[in-house]
Design an enzyme around this catalytic site. Structure first.
Site, mmCIF file in Angstrom:
data_model
loop_
_atom_site.group_PDB
_atom_site.id
_atom_site.type_symbol
_atom_site.label_atom_id
_atom_site.label_comp_id
_atom_site.label_asym_id
_atom_site.label_seq_id
_atom_site.Cartn_x
_atom_site.Cartn_y
_atom_site.Cartn_z
ATOM 1 N N ASP A 81 0.823 -1.212 0.000
ATOM 2 C CA ASP A 81 0.000 0.000 0.000
ATOM 3 C C ASP A 81 0.856 1.261 0.000
ATOM 4 O O ASP A 81 2.049 1.237 0.311
ATOM 5 C CB ASP A 81 -0.956 0.007 1.184
ATOM 6 C CG ASP A 81 -0.251 -0.047 2.525
ATOM 7 O OD1 ASP A 81 0.765 -0.771 2.641
ATOM 8 O OD2 ASP A 81 -0.705 0.618 3.481
ATOM 9 N N GLU A 139 -0.088 -1.045 5.671
ATOM 10 C CA GLU A 139 1.034 -0.615 6.500
ATOM 11 C C GLU A 139 0.960 0.860 6.832
ATOM 12 O O GLU A 139 1.437 1.293 7.882
ATOM 13 C CB GLU A 139 2.354 -0.927 5.773
ATOM 14 C CG GLU A 139 3.598 -0.781 6.645
ATOM 15 C CD GLU A 139 4.186 0.626 6.687
ATOM 16 O OE1 GLU A 139 5.028 0.891 7.568
ATOM 17 O OE2 GLU A 139 3.792 1.472 5.850
#
Length: 370
Positions: A81, A139
């Site tokens: 991400d 994350e």
């Protein structure tokens, strides 16, 4: 739906296209935290084409493992991400060859590192150690949502290993361990009143000046841990208060972030923060322990020797918090190593030299095959 209005199918990832081109390709798959499904699908599909890998999907995380019966296993991980796009996709390539720079969201944090992982996962059929490749979600948001944390809680066997490398951006240097992070809210009480009769109340925003004065006077420590010097920091990162334009505020809240050396436990960091703001209500809103460098572990020594033969330099501390702390909590020594200057992470002008991506690929490959 008319055929011409259907979404176009994204072509399969070509993991043999070269690590720099692969970086550009995966950066152009938008994957802001919470929207990683498309990139996870692409990664899973690409890795399943390689028979030497056992592939496991967990939500929007993908784990690929060799099962060669080697005496040692290493885990190499990276998150899929990014923070929100800021009109910086698709990637722009400035320059040519290894002198080029890739400009765009994710080039630094951290799809350059992910591209290195993917290229090596496809290429290395018989590495000298078994390898677990981990590509995970969420994350860049609250740690409770972190995909690596989810796997650690629900399927820890997938993260078992003797040593781990997190391909977070380090400008192709080795960074050991990481600082811990603690976020608290410091509440300043007041008493509401009409602003025309302010003497009838107590202004909580004015009262927050004492909190800010303590922060301004605070002297953060620099602490040596296993040969690396970690710099701490205690900073206000937010403030809120006020009811209306004609009302004396009855509460003000200062949000404070303490970045602390891995020599402190979470409990010690919290007590240190409470001591600093004695007399105020302190509420912990987020906390994550740091990780000691662990560079004296046998595999860490071997990794450091092999990588520095290619990159030069010397290990340094990781000032920010990273998921090496999750591996440390599992008893797995871990380091940060990846392309991209971490100072550029999350910035609108995020960009990464092609040469760093290639260098990290070559250094990791050297270690994994020698």
């Amino acid at each position: 739906m008319p055929a011409d209005s259907a979404p176009a199918l994204r072509p399969a990832l070509d993991l043999s296209s070269g690590v720099v081109e692969l970086t550009r390709t995966i950066c152009d798959i938008p994957s802001v935290s919470g929207d990683e499904h498309a990139i996870a699908d692409a990664v899973e599909q690409a890795l399943r084409a390689y028979p030497h890998l056992e592939v496991v999907r967990d939500g929007d995380a993908v784990v690929a493992r060799t099962q060669l019966g080697r005496d040692e296993r290493v885990v190499i991980a990276g998150h899929l991400d990014t923070v929100p796009v800021a009109d910086n996709l698709p990637v722009r390539v400035v320059g040519e060859g290894l002198h080029a720079e890739l400009w765009g969201r994710g080039t630094v944090d951290m799809k350059g590192g992910v591209a290195v992982q993917l290229a090596l996962a496809a290429e290395l059929e018989a590495p000298t150690r078994d390898i677990t490749w981990v590509f995970y979600d969420h994350e860049e948001v609250d740690s409770a949502l972190n995909g690596l944390g989810r796997i650690a809680r629900t399927r820890p066997e997938l993260l078992a290993g003797d040593f781990a490398v997190l391909c977070e951006p380090t400008a192709a240097g080795i960074e050991g361990g990481c600082n811990g992070t603690l976020r608290v809210e410091v509440r300043v009480p007041g008493e509401a009143a009409h602003s025309a009769r302010s003497w009838m109340g107590t202004n909580a925003i004015h009262g927050a000046s004492e909190v800010l004065a303590r922060l301004a006077a605070y002297e953060p420590a620099s602490t040596e841990v296993e040969g690396l010097v970690f710099r701490e920091g205690m900073n206000a990162v937010g403030i809120r208060g006020g009811i209306a334009g004609n009302v004396i505020p009855d509460e003000c809240v200062v949000t404070v972030n303490f970045r602390f050396a891995p020599s402190r436990s979470l409990e010690e960091a919290e007590q240190h923060t409470r001591d600093l703001f004695e007399g105020f209500q302190v509420t912990v809103t987020d906390a994550a322990a740091g990780a000691r460098p662990g560079l004296d572990a046998p595999l860490a020594l071997d990794f450091t020797e092999a990588v520095l033969e290619v990159t030069g330099g010397a290990p340094a501390p990781k000032y920010g918090w990273t998921d090496v702390a999750r591996f440390s909590a599992l008893g797995v020594p871990a380091v940060n190593f990846g392309p991209g200057d971490p100072v550029l992470a999350h910035k609108d002008d995020e960009h990464c030299p092609a040469s760093q991506i290639q260098l990290c690929y070559e250094a990791l490959r050297t270690w994994l095959v020698r």
